[in-house]
Design an enzyme around this catalytic site. Structure first.
Site, PDB file in Angstrom:
ATOM      1  CG  HIS A   1      -7.985   6.636   4.532  1.00 58.17           C
ATOM      2  ND1 HIS A   1      -7.561   7.908   4.862  1.00 58.17           N
ATOM      3  CD2 HIS A   1      -6.854   5.894   4.407  1.00 58.17           C
ATOM      4  CE1 HIS A   1      -6.246   7.933   4.939  1.00 58.17           C
ATOM      5  NE2 HIS A   1      -5.794   6.716   4.661  1.00 58.17           N
TER       6      HIS A   1
ATOM      7  CG  ASP B   1     -10.489  10.429   5.489  1.00 59.17           C
ATOM      8  OD1 ASP B   1     -10.077   9.326   5.064  1.00 59.17           O
ATOM      9  OD2 ASP B   1      -9.771  11.241   6.080  1.00 59.17           O
TER      10      ASP B   1
ATOM     11  CD  GLU C   1      -5.272   6.017   1.280  1.00 57.93           C
ATOM     12  OE1 GLU C   1      -5.530   4.832   1.585  1.00 57.93           O
ATOM     13  OE2 GLU C   1      -4.178   6.547   1.530  1.00 57.93           O
TER      14      GLU C   1
ATOM     15  CG  HIS D   1      -1.778   1.174   1.390  1.00 54.89           C
ATOM     16  ND1 HIS D   1      -3.134   1.140   1.178  1.00 54.89           N
ATOM     17  CD2 HIS D   1      -1.506   2.454   1.750  1.00 54.89           C
ATOM     18  CE1 HIS D   1      -3.656   2.338   1.383  1.00 54.89           C
ATOM     19  NE2 HIS D   1      -2.666   3.149   1.741  1.00 54.89           N
ATOM     20  CD  GLU D   2       1.594   3.390   3.791  1.00 49.98           C
ATOM     21  OE1 GLU D   2       1.688   4.472   3.177  1.00 49.98           O
ATOM     22  OE2 GLU D   2       0.631   3.116   4.520  1.00 49.98           O
TER      23      GLU D   2
ATOM     24  CE1 TYR E   1      -3.940   9.887   0.183  1.00 47.58           C
ATOM     25  CE2 TYR E   1      -3.862  11.355   2.076  1.00 47.58           C
ATOM     26  CZ  TYR E   1      -3.961  10.078   1.551  1.00 47.58           C
ATOM     27  OH  TYR E   1      -4.088   8.998   2.397  1.00 47.58           O
TER      28      TYR E   1
ATOM     29  CG  HIS F   1       0.251   6.213  -0.897  1.00 47.90           C
ATOM     30  ND1 HIS F   1      -0.907   6.725  -1.425  1.00 47.90           N
ATOM     31  CD2 HIS F   1      -0.107   5.643   0.291  1.00 47.90           C
ATOM     32  CE1 HIS F   1      -1.924   6.480  -0.608  1.00 47.90           C
ATOM     33  NE2 HIS F   1      -1.461   5.826   0.434  1.00 47.90           N
TER      34      HIS F   1
END
Length: 547
Positions: A449, A447, A385, A361-362, A376, A365
């Site tokens: 997410h 948000d 996301e 996931h990271e 973002y 980005h």
């Protein structure tokens, strides 16, 4: 139906322009082709459609970027940009069939144009196939002289951040073109921390004539993972000083550091005498490092195997990882400015967020930052996301690790909710109590997410289809907005389509309508416009109310 202005096909380009454009993109295409045939790394067999990207060695990629930049002036003229506009090359991607995708940022009178990015698509013979634009607006402002001072813009940015502990960097003058008519503005970066200790780099856009805040977006992208264990795993290490450093020389030199409770700097590079790392317990500081390094390695391997991508930025260079951030920090985050991943140790320092899909996931980005640059915030932030959830999940399946089998659940083993439930569900996102299953006009207010749920749901439906089923022992039951039945095409094809769209058609301001357009174009490139895959993409978007 919501109209998407970002992708302009060749059919809308006058023949005269297309012919003239051939000269400006043709040389770049030929340079890339020559380098591919010479200095490029070995590539797997081309995709049947020829639309899958091929890998370039670092020198070949650098040469392609340099060549494209030499032709940027001609490209700007032939695309009809104004005399005060210039193009700055960000990336060049070459497909197996010779198509070249050149991604540009734009300047106006020497000022960066935020939201002015575009991608030029050229065929092997140099003819223009199309242009993907973040905005179709003409870039022009009445004057580049600001009424508001830089100091005034910085103060406005600090007020927007809402915290006395934050500091603003020097405001830079820009042209803001990401929303409607372009205006002269300032971009200030407010650095500080959020309530949970996550670093913050809030970009605040202020009108340079009125001082009004126009927009803001966060540059530090956050996420969560699934488990602190992946069993006994291989690690890439390097002999050093009578022992070994946790430096993976085979994957761009990825390094893993121990912050030891700190929140700044890189900390200390992990070192071990016998090259046997960690013991599977949280009391051993190396355990979190093992998980982080393994996750980074598998993610690197996934991108290479699936997309022939040489590193997150495509330049053969690795990001780096930092573990043991802060005290009882329950999160993980990616930071573009350091090109690095950072992991907390979880509640009571008992569950480090260093699992396999967290790493995927990271690091994803970083992929988004190096390609489409999805802002973002709002719908583009949700797509940002979702991209990380999509590829983090894909990494987990790719690893085929029995200790953490692939699934479409996000955070199911960390138990952040305290009741054994996952943090997010891709088959029915609303099960988490906040995410959106379907698109609506208000989804961009959520948000990021939670607004990501629409794309996560799309990806699940495209991969597995609607209705009840069991995958790797996990039961799913995915609904559709209109009650339709969607037949999946498989996760591997779904990932190929998303990657193709992200790297060649998405721009910084792509919204859900643009994501539908981009993924349909990607499916057409890869499998044909009359293919079952193309029809499945359309059906999956309709099933989440993106029409």
């Amino acid at each position: 139906m919501r109209q998407q202005p970002h992708v302009t096909g060749a059919s809308r380009t006058p023949r005269k322009t297309a012919v003239r454009a051939a000269a400006l993109v043709g040389s770049a295409a030929m340079v890339v082709l020559a380098l591919q045939n010479g200095a490029a790394t070995a590539a797997p067999a081309p995709h049947p459609s020829g639309a899958k990207a091929v890998a370039l060695s670092a020198p070949a990629r650098a040469a392609a970027l340099k060549s494209a930049q030499r032709n940027a002036g001609a490209a700007a003229r032939e695309l009809g940009l104004g005399a005060r506009e210039k193009l700055v090359v960000r990336d060049v991607i070459k497909d197996a069939d010779g198509t070249v995708h050149t991604r540009y940022e734009r300047t106006y009178a020497g000022l960066p144009v935020l939201g002015g990015d575009l991608v030029v698509h050229a065929a092997k013979n140099g003819s223009l196939k199309g242009v993907s634009k973040a905005t179709t607006a003409r870039i022009s402002v009445p004057s580049t002289t600001a009424t508001v001072s830089p100091a005034g813009a910085e103060k406005a940015a600090l007020r927007a951040a809402g915290t006395a502990k934050a500091t603003a960097t020097t405001a830079r003058k820009v042209v803001w073109a990401a929303a409607g008519k372009p205006v002269l503005a300032y971009e200030s970066v407010v650095k500080g921390s959020r309530h949970d200790g996550t670093p913050s780099e809030l970009h605040v856009i202020t009108d340079a004539r009125t001082g009004k805040r126009l927009h803001s977006f966060e540059a530090v992208d956050t996420g969560t993972g699934t488990s602190r264990y992946s069993g006994t795993v291989p690690l890439g290490t390097t002999a050093a000083s009578g022992g070994y450093d946790l430096t993976d020389g085979g994957r761009g030199g990825h390094k893993t550091y121990d912050l030891n409770g700190g929140t700044t700097g890189t900390g200390t590079l992990f070192h071990d005498a016998d090259d046997l790392w960690g013991d599977g317990t949280v009391t051993n500081r190396q355990t979190a490092a093992v998980d982080a390094a393994y996750g980074a390695a598998v993610t690197w391997d996934f991108y290479k195997a699936a997309f022939n991508r040489n590193g997150i930025a495509g330049d053969g260079k690795a990001a780096y990882s930092r573990v043991h951030y802060g005290n009882a920090y329950v999160n993980a985050f990616w930071n573009d400015s350091c090109f690095c991943m950072t992991y907390g140790d979880g509640a009571n320092n008992a569950d480090p967020l260093t699992s396999l899909d967290v790493a995927g996931h990271e690091m994803s980005h970083g992929l988004t930052a190096a390609t489409a640059g999805l802002k973002y915030s709002r719908e583009s932030g949700g797509l940002n996301e979702a991209t990380s959830d999509i590829f983090g999940t894909s990494v987990e399946f790719f690893a085929n690790n029995s200790a953490d089998a692939g699934d479409y659940l996000i955070g199911e083993k960390i138990d952040i909710n305290g009741d054994g439930t996952p943090l997010r569900y891709m088959d029915k996102p609303s099960r988490d109590g906040g995410s959106a299953d379907y698109w609506s006009r208000t989804v961009g207010r959520l948000d990021v997410h939670y607004s990501s749920g629409v794309a996560n749901h799309f990806f699940y439906l495209l991969s597995e289809g609607s209705g009840a089923k069991t995958v790797n022992g996990v039961s799913y039951n995915s609904p559709t907005y209109d009650g339709s039945t969607v037949t999946g095409i498989g996760r591997d094809k779904a990932a190929q389509i998303w990657y193709k769209a992200l790297t060649t058609y998405f721009t910084s301001s792509t919204d859900y309508a643009g994501a539908r357009t981009g993924t349909l174009q990607a499916a057409a490139d890869l499998y044909g416009s009359g293919s079952a895959e193309y029809r499945a993409v359309a059906a999956a978007w309709t099933a989440v109310n993106v029409k």
